[in-house]
Design a protein around this motif. Structure first.
Motif, PDB file in Angstrom:
ATOM      1  N   LYS A  85       3.084   7.863  -4.439  1.00  0.00           N
ATOM      2  CA  LYS A  85       2.980   6.464  -4.872  1.00  0.00           C
ATOM      3  C   LYS A  85       4.117   5.624  -4.293  1.00  0.00           C
ATOM      4  CE  LYS A  85      -0.275   7.093  -8.223  1.00  0.00           C
ATOM      5  NZ  LYS A  85      -1.493   6.346  -8.379  1.00  0.00           N
ATOM      6  N   TYR A 103       0.934   4.489 -16.039  1.00  0.00           N
ATOM      7  CA  TYR A 103       1.013   3.726 -14.790  1.00  0.00           C
ATOM      8  C   TYR A 103       0.679   4.597 -13.589  1.00  0.00           C
ATOM      9  CZ  TYR A 103       2.624  -0.912 -16.075  1.00  0.00           C
ATOM     10  OH  TYR A 103       2.688  -2.203 -16.530  1.00  0.00           O
ATOM     11  N   HIS A 161      -1.718   6.265 -13.247  1.00  0.00           N
ATOM     12  CA  HIS A 161      -3.167   6.145 -13.090  1.00  0.00           C
ATOM     13  C   HIS A 161      -3.548   4.977 -12.168  1.00  0.00           C
ATOM     14  CE1 HIS A 161      -6.744   7.925 -14.710  1.00  0.00           C
ATOM     15  NE2 HIS A 161      -6.099   8.366 -15.781  1.00  0.00           N
ATOM     16  N   LEU A 162      -2.676   3.990 -12.048  1.00  0.00           N
ATOM     17  CA  LEU A 162      -2.981   2.794 -11.267  1.00  0.00           C
ATOM     18  C   LEU A 162      -2.994   3.086  -9.771  1.00  0.00           C
ATOM     19  CD1 LEU A 162      -0.774   0.179 -13.148  1.00  0.00           C
ATOM     20  CD2 LEU A 162      -3.237   0.525 -13.368  1.00  0.00           C
ATOM     21  N   GLY A 163      -3.824   2.338  -9.060  1.00  0.00           N
ATOM     22  CA  GLY A 163      -3.882   2.467  -7.614  1.00  0.00           C
ATOM     23  C   GLY A 163      -2.730   1.743  -6.946  1.00  0.00           C
ATOM     24  N   VAL A 214      -2.600  -0.746  -4.821  1.00  0.00           N
ATOM     25  CA  VAL A 214      -2.664  -2.214  -4.768  1.00  0.00           C
ATOM     26  C   VAL A 214      -2.180  -2.808  -6.088  1.00  0.00           C
ATOM     27  CG1 VAL A 214      -4.199  -4.205  -4.539  1.00  0.00           C
ATOM     28  CG2 VAL A 214      -4.475  -2.242  -3.013  1.00  0.00           C
ATOM     29  N   ASP A 215      -2.644  -2.255  -7.197  1.00  0.00           N
ATOM     30  CA  ASP A 215      -2.206  -2.749  -8.509  1.00  0.00           C
ATOM     31  C   ASP A 215      -0.708  -2.555  -8.704  1.00  0.00           C
ATOM     32  OD1 ASP A 215      -4.744  -3.605  -9.345  1.00  0.00           O
ATOM     33  OD2 ASP A 215      -5.244  -1.597 -10.067  1.00  0.00           O
ATOM     34  N   LEU A 216      -0.212  -1.383  -8.296  1.00  0.00           N
ATOM     35  CA  LEU A 216       1.223  -1.130  -8.426  1.00  0.00           C
ATOM     36  C   LEU A 216       2.035  -2.085  -7.560  1.00  0.00           C
ATOM     37  CD1 LEU A 216       1.189   2.768  -8.416  1.00  0.00           C
ATOM     38  CD2 LEU A 216       1.760   1.290 -10.348  1.00  0.00           C
ATOM     39  N   TYR A 217       1.571  -2.326  -6.340  1.00  0.00           N
ATOM     40  CA  TYR A 217       2.299  -3.215  -5.453  1.00  0.00           C
ATOM     41  C   TYR A 217       2.294  -4.657  -5.962  1.00  0.00           C
ATOM     42  CZ  TYR A 217       4.326  -5.209  -1.284  1.00  0.00           C
ATOM     43  OH  TYR A 217       5.160  -5.864  -0.419  1.00  0.00           O
ATOM     44  N   ASN A 218       1.161  -5.084  -6.497  1.00  0.00           N
ATOM     45  CA  ASN A 218       1.113  -6.434  -7.064  1.00  0.00           C
ATOM     46  C   ASN A 218       2.078  -6.571  -8.234  1.00  0.00           C
ATOM     47  OD1 ASN A 218      -0.739  -7.546  -5.264  1.00  0.00           O
ATOM     48  ND2 ASN A 218      -2.492  -6.891  -6.464  1.00  0.00           N
ATOM     49  N   GLU A 219       2.186  -5.538  -9.043  1.00  0.00           N
ATOM     50  CA  GLU A 219       3.147  -5.590 -10.152  1.00  0.00           C
ATOM     51  C   GLU A 219       4.574  -5.605  -9.634  1.00  0.00           C
ATOM     52  OE1 GLU A 219       4.267  -3.751 -14.412  1.00  0.00           O
ATOM     53  OE2 GLU A 219       2.211  -3.858 -13.710  1.00  0.00           O
ATOM     54  N   THR A 225       5.369  -9.048  -8.425  1.00  0.00           N
ATOM     55  CA  THR A 225       5.564  -9.942  -9.567  1.00  0.00           C
ATOM     56  C   THR A 225       6.949  -9.764 -10.168  1.00  0.00           C
ATOM     57  OG1 THR A 225       3.203  -9.923 -10.074  1.00  0.00           O
ATOM     58  CG2 THR A 225       4.698 -10.558 -11.858  1.00  0.00           C
TER      59      THR A 225
END
Length: 72
Positions: free
Chosen positions: A17, A56, A58-60, A62-67, A70
């Motif tokens: 990840k 967390y 579990h998240l892909g 893209v979702d992790l990178y967006n977070e 942010t």
């Protein structure tokens, strides 16, 4: 055979990840991969990612990178 993710084995998923996130962060910010990895390891996102009960992991990517973006 299915393996249950626990706090004791979660560390096996983290390099995969973090590697993907570091690559994107390095490219987006124009920083070295080492600096990107340090940035991730010192982030609030990494604390959540490395704690099994937050799920967390579990998240892909893209979702992790967006977070991560942010948070920064």
């Amino acid at each position: 055979m299915s393996t249950k993710i626990t706090q004791g084995n979660l560390y096996l998923l983290l390099p995969i990840k973090v590697g993907r996130l570091a690559s994107w962060l390095s490219e987006d910010r124009g920083i070295s991969i080492t600096d990107a990895i340090n940035c991730i390891y010192h982030s609030k996102l990494y604390k959540k990612l490395s704690t099994e009960n937050t799920k967390y992991w579990h998240l892909g990517p893209v979702d992790l990178y967006n977070e991560l973006k942010t948070e920064m």
